[in-house]
Design a protein around this motif. Structure first.
Motif, PDB file in Angstrom:
ATOM      1  N   MET A 119       0.821  -1.204   0.000  1.00 50.83           N
ATOM      2  CA  MET A 119       0.000   0.000   0.000  1.00 50.83           C
ATOM      3  C   MET A 119       0.860   1.261   0.000  1.00 50.83           C
ATOM      4  O   MET A 119       0.541   2.249  -0.681  1.00 50.83           O
ATOM      5  N   ALA A 120       1.957   1.249   0.741  1.00 52.96           N
ATOM      6  CA  ALA A 120       2.875   2.387   0.742  1.00 52.96           C
ATOM      7  C   ALA A 120       3.511   2.569  -0.631  1.00 52.96           C
ATOM      8  O   ALA A 120       3.680   3.704  -1.100  1.00 52.96           O
ATOM      9  N   LEU A 121       3.872   1.460  -1.280  1.00 53.24           N
ATOM     10  CA  LEU A 121       4.422   1.532  -2.634  1.00 53.24           C
ATOM     11  C   LEU A 121       3.401   2.128  -3.597  1.00 53.24           C
ATOM     12  O   LEU A 121       3.744   2.942  -4.469  1.00 53.24           O
ATOM     13  N   ASP A 122       2.144   1.745  -3.443  1.00 49.02           N
ATOM     14  CA  ASP A 122       1.060   2.277  -4.272  1.00 49.02           C
ATOM     15  C   ASP A 122       0.992   3.792  -4.173  1.00 49.02           C
ATOM     16  O   ASP A 122       0.952   4.502  -5.187  1.00 49.02           O
ATOM     17  N   ARG A 123       0.997   4.335  -2.961  1.00 48.63           N
ATOM     18  CA  ARG A 123       0.910   5.792  -2.776  1.00 48.63           C
ATOM     19  C   ARG A 123       2.176   6.493  -3.263  1.00 48.63           C
ATOM     20  O   ARG A 123       2.111   7.587  -3.820  1.00 48.63           O
ATOM     21  N   THR A 141      -0.076  -6.274 -11.298  1.00 48.74           N
ATOM     22  CA  THR A 141       1.080  -6.074 -10.421  1.00 48.74           C
ATOM     23  C   THR A 141       0.660  -6.146  -8.959  1.00 48.74           C
ATOM     24  O   THR A 141       1.332  -6.759  -8.124  1.00 48.74           O
ATOM     25  N   VAL A 142      -0.482  -5.511  -8.640  1.00 48.54           N
ATOM     26  CA  VAL A 142      -0.997  -5.539  -7.272  1.00 48.54           C
ATOM     27  C   VAL A 142      -1.299  -6.973  -6.841  1.00 48.54           C
ATOM     28  O   VAL A 142      -0.954  -7.394  -5.731  1.00 48.54           O
ATOM     29  N   SER A 143      -1.926  -7.739  -7.730  1.00 47.94           N
ATOM     30  CA  SER A 143      -2.254  -9.128  -7.399  1.00 47.94           C
ATOM     31  C   SER A 143      -1.003  -9.943  -7.130  1.00 47.94           C
ATOM     32  O   SER A 143      -0.962 -10.752  -6.190  1.00 47.94           O
ATOM     33  N   VAL A 144       0.035  -9.732  -7.939  1.00 44.99           N
ATOM     34  CA  VAL A 144       1.296 -10.466  -7.753  1.00 44.99           C
ATOM     35  C   VAL A 144       1.949 -10.083  -6.431  1.00 44.99           C
ATOM     36  O   VAL A 144       2.371 -10.951  -5.645  1.00 44.99           O
ATOM     37  N   LEU A 145       2.023  -8.772  -6.141  1.00 45.17           N
ATOM     38  CA  LEU A 145       2.669  -8.310  -4.914  1.00 45.17           C
ATOM     39  C   LEU A 145       1.900  -8.763  -3.673  1.00 45.17           C
ATOM     40  O   LEU A 145       2.500  -9.174  -2.676  1.00 45.17           O
ATOM     41  N   PRO A 211       8.898  -4.216   6.359  1.00 43.24           N
ATOM     42  CA  PRO A 211       7.822  -3.375   5.835  1.00 43.24           C
ATOM     43  C   PRO A 211       7.777  -1.994   6.486  1.00 43.24           C
ATOM     44  O   PRO A 211       7.539  -0.992   5.802  1.00 43.24           O
ATOM     45  N   LEU A 212       7.997  -1.929   7.816  1.00 38.88           N
ATOM     46  CA  LEU A 212       7.946  -0.642   8.506  1.00 38.88           C
ATOM     47  C   LEU A 212       9.024   0.304   7.977  1.00 38.88           C
ATOM     48  O   LEU A 212       8.756   1.494   7.738  1.00 38.88           O
ATOM     49  N   GLY A 213      10.245  -0.213   7.786  1.00 36.27           N
ATOM     50  CA  GLY A 213      11.323   0.607   7.242  1.00 36.27           C
ATOM     51  C   GLY A 213      10.991   1.135   5.850  1.00 36.27           C
ATOM     52  O   GLY A 213      11.226   2.314   5.534  1.00 36.27           O
ATOM     53  N   PHE A 214      10.431   0.260   5.011  1.00 34.76           N
ATOM     54  CA  PHE A 214      10.043   0.682   3.653  1.00 34.76           C
ATOM     55  C   PHE A 214       8.930   1.724   3.703  1.00 34.76           C
ATOM     56  O   PHE A 214       8.961   2.704   2.937  1.00 34.76           O
ATOM     57  N   ILE A 215       7.959   1.537   4.583  1.00 35.93           N
ATOM     58  CA  ILE A 215       6.840   2.488   4.698  1.00 35.93           C
ATOM     59  C   ILE A 215       7.339   3.861   5.123  1.00 35.93           C
ATOM     60  O   ILE A 215       6.945   4.891   4.557  1.00 35.93           O
ATOM     61  N   ILE A 216       8.226   3.902   6.127  1.00 35.14           N
ATOM     62  CA  ILE A 216       8.779   5.185   6.591  1.00 35.14           C
ATOM     63  C   ILE A 216       9.548   5.866   5.470  1.00 35.14           C
ATOM     64  O   ILE A 216       9.402   7.075   5.224  1.00 35.14           O
ATOM     65  N   LEU A 217      10.374   5.103   4.749  1.00 36.60           N
ATOM     66  CA  LEU A 217      11.146   5.661   3.637  1.00 36.60           C
ATOM     67  C   LEU A 217      10.223   6.199   2.550  1.00 36.60           C
ATOM     68  O   LEU A 217      10.455   7.306   2.017  1.00 36.60           O
ATOM     69  N   SER A 218       9.175   5.456   2.220  1.00 38.51           N
ATOM     70  CA  SER A 218       8.259   5.888   1.161  1.00 38.51           C
ATOM     71  C   SER A 218       7.544   7.182   1.535  1.00 38.51           C
ATOM     72  O   SER A 218       7.354   8.063   0.679  1.00 38.51           O
ATOM     73  N   PHE A 219       7.170   7.338   2.805  1.00 40.74           N
ATOM     74  CA  PHE A 219       6.496   8.569   3.214  1.00 40.74           C
ATOM     75  C   PHE A 219       7.455   9.754   3.247  1.00 40.74           C
ATOM     76  O   PHE A 219       7.041  10.895   2.987  1.00 40.74           O
TER      77      PHE A 219
END
Length: 326
Positions: A119-123, A141-145, A211-219
């Motif tokens: 979801m973070a990648l999506d935004r 892509t969403v279905s695969v991920l 996932p938390l690290g990726f989410i923080i980086l994406s934001f």
């Protein structure tokens, strides 16, 4: 009955909330049932609504559906047994049923964490490179991920199950929790427990921190891109598209991080408080998330308003039509 010297026990005893008197079993079971009712009705509504509305069959809403599915499954795996303990005084769960419950509890929790990363990648893609959003982040892509988000925790849990099945249980068979989880079960082992806990801890940290690290980086990336927008109204409008995702992510991670950090710095909670905290941060988001999807997402909110408006018109015109026929 509750303590045994056998190396393989047949049943576990679910302790639930310690110290609750029998006269309060009814209210507790009713409260847990209301939680389960809210979780099932809310998340099934989201799944059915997105399925029926073709205009909502887009990337973001597919991710919402996967999150709704994890919330629905988690409540279904954990709450019925807790309800039956206080409703029917049924505290016994078989050995393998307990392991199966543990398997799905951690599988669903880890899958939810990885889907939040999707979801973070999506935004991030939608805001940073909006012109290429549909080509880079299609429904396929969403279905695969999201499929990978389910597959990776499944492999993790197979490894954990293999380790836990090697553990002989020769101490108490009391599960100090409202459902079977890895910590409660592994604490009852009398050999190979350290190795099992290390494997589980490593896999849990991967499922939570990656996932938390990726989410923080994406934001951080999103904020950097939004700050380049010259118009303040444009900044607010762009950031508002992330509101549901941000609320859902905070509801999932903040209570867990607070709980783990409190234990890390040496602040220990009593056993009853620990159980209540775990139950609250595990089930309140599952009950609240459907409201966030519906109230904080523009497309879903507009579709709901149109549906309610059309139902209202139908309900008012039908009596008038019946009256004219008379």
């Amino acid at each position: 009955m509750l303590n045994t010297n056998e190396t393989r026990i047949k049943y576990f005893f679910i302790l639930g909330f310690p110290g609750i008197l029998p006269e309060y079993y009814g209210p507790v079971s009713a409260l847990l049932f209301l939680f389960y009712l809210a979780i099932t009705m809310g998340n099934i509504f989201v799944l059915v609504f997105v399925k029926c509305e073709r205009s909502l069959q887009k990337q973001t809403y597919y991710i919402f559906c996967h999150l709704a599915l994890t919330d629905l499954l988690f409540g279904t795996v954990t709450l019925p047994k807790a309800i039956s303990k206080y409703w029917f005084n049924d505290s016994i769960i078989s050995f393998y049923s307990c392991l199966v419950q543990m398997f799905f509890v951690h599988l669903i929790g880890a899958a939810h964490s990885f889907i939040l990363m999707v979801m973070a990648l999506d935004r991030c893609i939608a805001i940073c490179i909006p012109l290429r959003y549909n080509s880079l982040f299609s429904n396929k892509t969403v279905s695969v991920l999201c499929g990978i988000s389910w597959l990776v925790p499944t492999m993790f849990m197979v490894a954990i199950m293999y380790e836990i099945l090697r553990v002989p249980f020769c101490n108490s068979n009391i599960i100090v929790q409202c459902y079977c989880d890895h910590m409660s079960i592994s604490n009852l082992g009398c050999d190979h427990v350290r190795e099992v806990k290390i494997v589980a801890l490593v896999l849990a940290m991967i499922s939570l921190l990656l996932p938390l690290g990726f989410i923080i980086l994406s934001f951080f990336v999103i904020i950097a891109v939004v700050l380049r927008i010259s118009s303040i109204r444009g900044c607010i409008k762009t950031l508002s598209t992330c509101t549901p995702q941000l609320i859902i992510t905070c509801l999932y991670y903040l209570p867990r991080c607070f709980y783990y950090l409190a234990n890390f710095v040496g602040y220990s909670f009593s056993v009853p408080v620990q159980i209540v905290i775990v139950m609250l941060y595990s089930h309140i988001p599952a009950a609240v998330n459907p409201l966030i999807y519906c109230m904080q997402t523009k497309d879903i909110k507009e579709k709901l308003k149109k549906k309610l408006f059309s139902w209202k018109i139908d309900s008012t015109t039908k009596p008038m039509q019946d009256k004219t026929w008379q």
